[in-house]
Each structure stands twice: as structure tokens, then as C-alpha cells.
Design a protein around this motif. Sequence first.
Motif, mmCIF file in Angstrom:
data_model
loop_
_atom_site.group_PDB
_atom_site.id
_atom_site.type_symbol
_atom_site.label_atom_id
_atom_site.label_comp_id
_atom_site.label_asym_id
_atom_site.label_seq_id
_atom_site.Cartn_x
_atom_site.Cartn_y
_atom_site.Cartn_z
ATOM 1 N N LEU A 121 0.692 -1.191 0.187
ATOM 2 C CA LEU A 121 -0.055 0.129 -0.044
ATOM 3 C C LEU A 121 0.982 1.312 -0.035
ATOM 4 O O LEU A 121 0.311 2.281 -0.337
ATOM 5 N N LEU A 122 2.138 1.157 0.626
ATOM 6 C CA LEU A 122 2.815 2.356 0.657
ATOM 7 C C LEU A 122 3.964 2.393 -0.566
ATOM 8 O O LEU A 122 4.427 3.474 -0.656
ATOM 9 N N ALA A 123 4.228 1.538 -1.194
ATOM 10 C CA ALA A 123 5.470 1.229 -2.213
ATOM 11 C C ALA A 123 5.292 2.234 -3.118
ATOM 12 O O ALA A 123 6.321 2.715 -3.801
ATOM 13 N N ASN A 124 3.958 2.440 -3.825
ATOM 14 C CA ASN A 124 3.762 3.040 -4.972
ATOM 15 C C ASN A 124 3.203 4.554 -4.828
ATOM 16 O O ASN A 124 2.766 5.154 -5.629
ATOM 17 N N ILE A 125 3.383 5.036 -3.666
ATOM 18 C CA ILE A 125 2.811 6.276 -3.391
ATOM 19 C C ILE A 125 3.848 7.654 -3.843
ATOM 20 O O ILE A 125 4.898 7.489 -3.721
ATOM 21 N N GLY A 126 3.370 8.503 -4.227
ATOM 22 C CA GLY A 126 4.087 9.575 -4.900
ATOM 23 C C GLY A 126 4.706 10.344 -3.768
ATOM 24 O O GLY A 126 4.551 10.168 -2.530
ATOM 25 N N PRO A 127 5.671 11.368 -4.068
ATOM 26 C CA PRO A 127 6.387 12.424 -3.394
ATOM 27 C C PRO A 127 5.239 12.997 -2.315
ATOM 28 O O PRO A 127 4.145 13.426 -2.523
ATOM 29 N N GLU A 128 5.829 13.540 -0.987
ATOM 30 C CA GLU A 128 5.101 14.210 -0.014
ATOM 31 C C GLU A 128 4.839 15.730 -0.743
ATOM 32 O O GLU A 128 5.946 16.356 -1.301
ATOM 33 N N PRO A 129 3.734 16.148 -0.646
ATOM 34 C CA PRO A 129 3.489 17.593 -1.455
ATOM 35 C C PRO A 129 4.111 18.670 -0.503
ATOM 36 O O PRO A 129 4.635 19.468 -1.086
ATOM 37 N N LEU A 130 4.694 18.506 0.578
ATOM 38 C CA LEU A 130 5.433 19.497 1.375
ATOM 39 C C LEU A 130 6.818 19.220 1.344
ATOM 40 O O LEU A 130 7.663 19.695 1.842
ATOM 41 N N GLY A 131 7.171 18.174 0.544
ATOM 42 C CA GLY A 131 8.554 17.819 0.222
ATOM 43 C C GLY A 131 9.096 18.355 -1.046
ATOM 44 O O GLY A 131 8.488 18.672 -1.824
ATOM 45 N N PRO A 132 10.542 18.506 -0.857
ATOM 46 C CA PRO A 132 11.289 18.814 -2.061
ATOM 47 C C PRO A 132 11.052 18.109 -3.522
ATOM 48 O O PRO A 132 11.230 18.860 -4.513
ATOM 49 N N GLU A 133 10.560 16.983 -3.505
ATOM 50 C CA GLU A 133 10.618 16.241 -4.709
ATOM 51 C C GLU A 133 9.462 16.616 -5.397
ATOM 52 O O GLU A 133 9.072 16.504 -6.709
ATOM 53 N N PHE A 134 8.281 17.367 -4.747
ATOM 54 C CA PHE A 134 6.971 17.923 -5.386
ATOM 55 C C PHE A 134 7.315 19.263 -5.710
ATOM 56 O O PHE A 134 7.278 20.118 -4.913
ATOM 57 N N ASN A 135 7.582 19.599 -7.119
ATOM 58 C CA ASN A 135 7.882 20.881 -7.645
ATOM 59 C C ASN A 135 7.653 20.959 -9.077
ATOM 60 O O ASN A 135 6.801 19.966 -9.623
ATOM 61 N N ALA A 136 7.745 22.115 -9.625
ATOM 62 C CA ALA A 136 7.101 22.505 -10.903
ATOM 63 C C ALA A 136 7.682 21.586 -11.966
ATOM 64 O O ALA A 136 6.771 20.993 -12.751
ATOM 65 N N ASN A 137 8.962 21.370 -11.751
ATOM 66 C CA ASN A 137 9.548 20.523 -13.092
ATOM 67 C C ASN A 137 8.931 18.955 -12.931
ATOM 68 O O ASN A 137 8.543 18.415 -13.861
ATOM 69 N N TYR A 138 8.818 18.549 -11.539
ATOM 70 C CA TYR A 138 8.172 17.067 -11.512
ATOM 71 C C TYR A 138 6.850 17.188 -12.171
ATOM 72 O O TYR A 138 6.611 16.130 -12.855
ATOM 73 N N LEU A 139 5.970 18.032 -11.602
ATOM 74 C CA LEU A 139 4.405 18.233 -12.106
ATOM 75 C C LEU A 139 4.496 18.213 -13.903
ATOM 76 O O LEU A 139 3.722 17.653 -14.485
ATOM 77 N N TYR A 140 5.345 19.145 -14.306
ATOM 78 C CA TYR A 140 5.302 19.366 -15.686
ATOM 79 C C TYR A 140 5.665 18.204 -16.261
ATOM 80 O O TYR A 140 4.842 17.754 -17.416
ATOM 81 N N GLU A 141 6.656 17.552 -15.955
ATOM 82 C CA GLU A 141 7.126 16.254 -16.695
ATOM 83 C C GLU A 141 6.219 15.218 -16.612
ATOM 84 O O GLU A 141 5.934 14.529 -17.625
ATOM 85 N N ARG A 142 5.720 14.996 -15.448
ATOM 86 C CA ARG A 142 4.725 14.082 -15.194
ATOM 87 C C ARG A 142 3.468 14.114 -15.873
ATOM 88 O O ARG A 142 2.542 13.043 -15.972
ATOM 89 N N SER A 143 2.849 15.351 -16.477
ATOM 90 C CA SER A 143 1.653 15.632 -16.723
ATOM 91 C C SER A 143 1.588 15.705 -18.484
ATOM 92 O O SER A 143 0.477 15.702 -18.963
ATOM 93 N N ARG A 144 2.856 15.616 -18.840
ATOM 94 C CA ARG A 144 3.226 15.867 -20.240
ATOM 95 C C ARG A 144 2.487 14.531 -21.182
ATOM 96 O O ARG A 144 2.539 13.572 -20.519
ATOM 97 N N GLY A 145 1.662 14.975 -21.962
ATOM 98 C CA GLY A 145 0.516 14.057 -22.892
ATOM 99 C C GLY A 145 -0.546 13.497 -22.226
ATOM 100 O O GLY A 145 -1.204 12.677 -22.575
ATOM 101 N N ARG A 146 -0.834 13.958 -20.797
ATOM 102 C CA ARG A 146 -1.942 13.410 -20.099
ATOM 103 C C ARG A 146 -3.205 14.286 -20.434
ATOM 104 O O ARG A 146 -3.116 15.464 -20.527
#
Length: 271
Positions: free
Chosen positions: A127-152
Motif C-alpha cells: 500500500l505504501l510502495a507506490n505512493i508519490g512524493p509528499e506534497p510538502l517535500g522537495p521532490e514535489f515541484n513544478a518540474n516534476y509536475l510538468y514532466e509527469r503531466s506531459r501528454g496526459r
Amino acid sequence: MPELPEVETTRRGIAPYVLRQVVRAVVVRQPQLRWPVPTTLARELPGHTIEAVDRRGKYLLLATDIGHVILHLGMSGSLRVVPHTQPPEKHDHVDLVLSSGNCLRLRDPRRFGAVLWTRKDPTKHKLLANIGPEPLGPEFNANYLYERSRGRKRAIRDLLLDGRLVAGIGNIYANEALFAAGIDPRRAAGRIGRERYRRLVEAVRTTLRSAITAGGTTLRDFHGATGDPGYFQLTMKVYGREDEHCPRCQQTIRAQALGGRRVFFCVRCQL
DNA sequence: AGTGCGGCCTGTCCGC
DNA sequence: TGCGGACAGGCCGCAC
């Protein structure tokens, strides 16, 4: 019910009462939650000390030297610390009886929550292995969202609800953050640019932080560990405010069904 | 791979 | 006042 701010409020509320406590007994009155409460919990946990109370997304983790209790509050769950002699009420399904004489009590009318027990690394749990980054942590940033949303093509609101992309965001805070960022919740995620994602990341962080400060959102029955309600609902701008005026431009706030759960937005402020 | 839906439960509210 | 139906803060597992 509980999204990240409510779970974090719960974590902070229970931590002082459960840290360093020895679990004396586990009482399971109703084992049929989202998944059955494992019988190994009551057999293996007693006698062990709770050494940490952590949160990952909407999951709470109680760490002991031999394993972790994984808790999820589902839609209607809450945890309270009460004297262990206090009689349980109707939907009080599970108690962890502590050496202090208190117990940590799970109430969950709809039973979408979970109490699990793992003796392995909890982050490797299914249940925990595939959870995305914490929204208050550094991995959640504009570049990450931008890259992950291309083509969606999915609506950005739905992408924010997807726990594999980012942890802990539910419908209330997705709607509130999108309002704060000035983005239409229905907009295809792949058609949002880097600059707007920068605004969105900041809006998500600001919204979650202020909700945690307010003690979460109490719409029906959410309360913290000591019984206090949250107050964030008083500052919500769009969620649940259909037909009210937009606090920014006075336009009437609209609501519509989107994939089963409603979106709330201002047609003038959110593009 | 990405997407959308059914299903798990109970409580509350709304319209008739 | 009673009753049926819609709806609610989550999210896994499945079919397409």
C-alpha cells in the motif's frame, strides 16, 4: 474525510500520548474494515513500545522494535486518546491499550479505514510502495509536475487526487489549491505550462500548511486526538460553496460532477 | 500506460 | 412523519 492535513493533525495530536508507551493489549471489536484487521496484530504487538509516529500521505505508521502498525482513516475514521476504562461507542472498532492507562481508539462509521501490521520495512508494503512524493517535500515541484503531466488528458483535479503522482491530496484541498492557483480544475493536465505549475505547487503547499495550522477541516465529524474540531472549513474559498460569491471577483461559484466527485470553481478566476 | 468505473460501508440531508 | 435516493473527505482492482 481525512486528507493529509487531518491525518497530520491526528499524528501531532496522538504523538505525545503514544510515544514511549508500551502496548498492553489490542482490542478488536470489528475486524471488518477496508481489509480485515490481521489477527497477528493482537498476538504480536502487546509488550512492545511505540517508538515513533510517522505519516506517509494519508497513512499513519506506529513504529515498534518488531514491526509497524499501518493506519488509514478512510472517509470517516478518527483516532482519539481516551482512558481505557471509557466505554466504547457504536463505531469504535479498535483499541490499542497503553501502559499509561489510556487507549488509542479508532472510530470509523463507514469502515473504509484500515489497521494493518507488518514486520517488514513498511515503506515496502504494497500500500505504501507506490505512493508519490509528499506534497510538502522537495521532490514535489513544478518540474516534476510538468514532466509527469506531459501528454496526459486527465483533468488536473484528477491528477492531484492520484496518490501515485503525489501523496495525501483529496478533493477538498485539490479544489482549494486550484482556486488559489487560478487554474480550472477541469483543464487537461498536459495543457498546463511550467509557470502555472509553479503557481500550483506553491498553492498546494500554502493550502495544506494553513489547513494543518487550522487543525484540519471539520465538515461532519472530524476531530483531533483530544476531540477538538478543525477550523479550515471557515477559510475554504470554493469547496462546498456552490452558488456563493467568489471571494476574489464576486462571480457565482459553480459546481459540477467530474468523474464521480464534484469540482467547485470560479469561471472568471480559474482558466 | 493511461483512464474511468464499480465497490466497499454508514450517516445525513433533501424532496416527495 | 416516513421513505427512497443521492451524496459524502478514499482508493484498490479491474476492464478497456
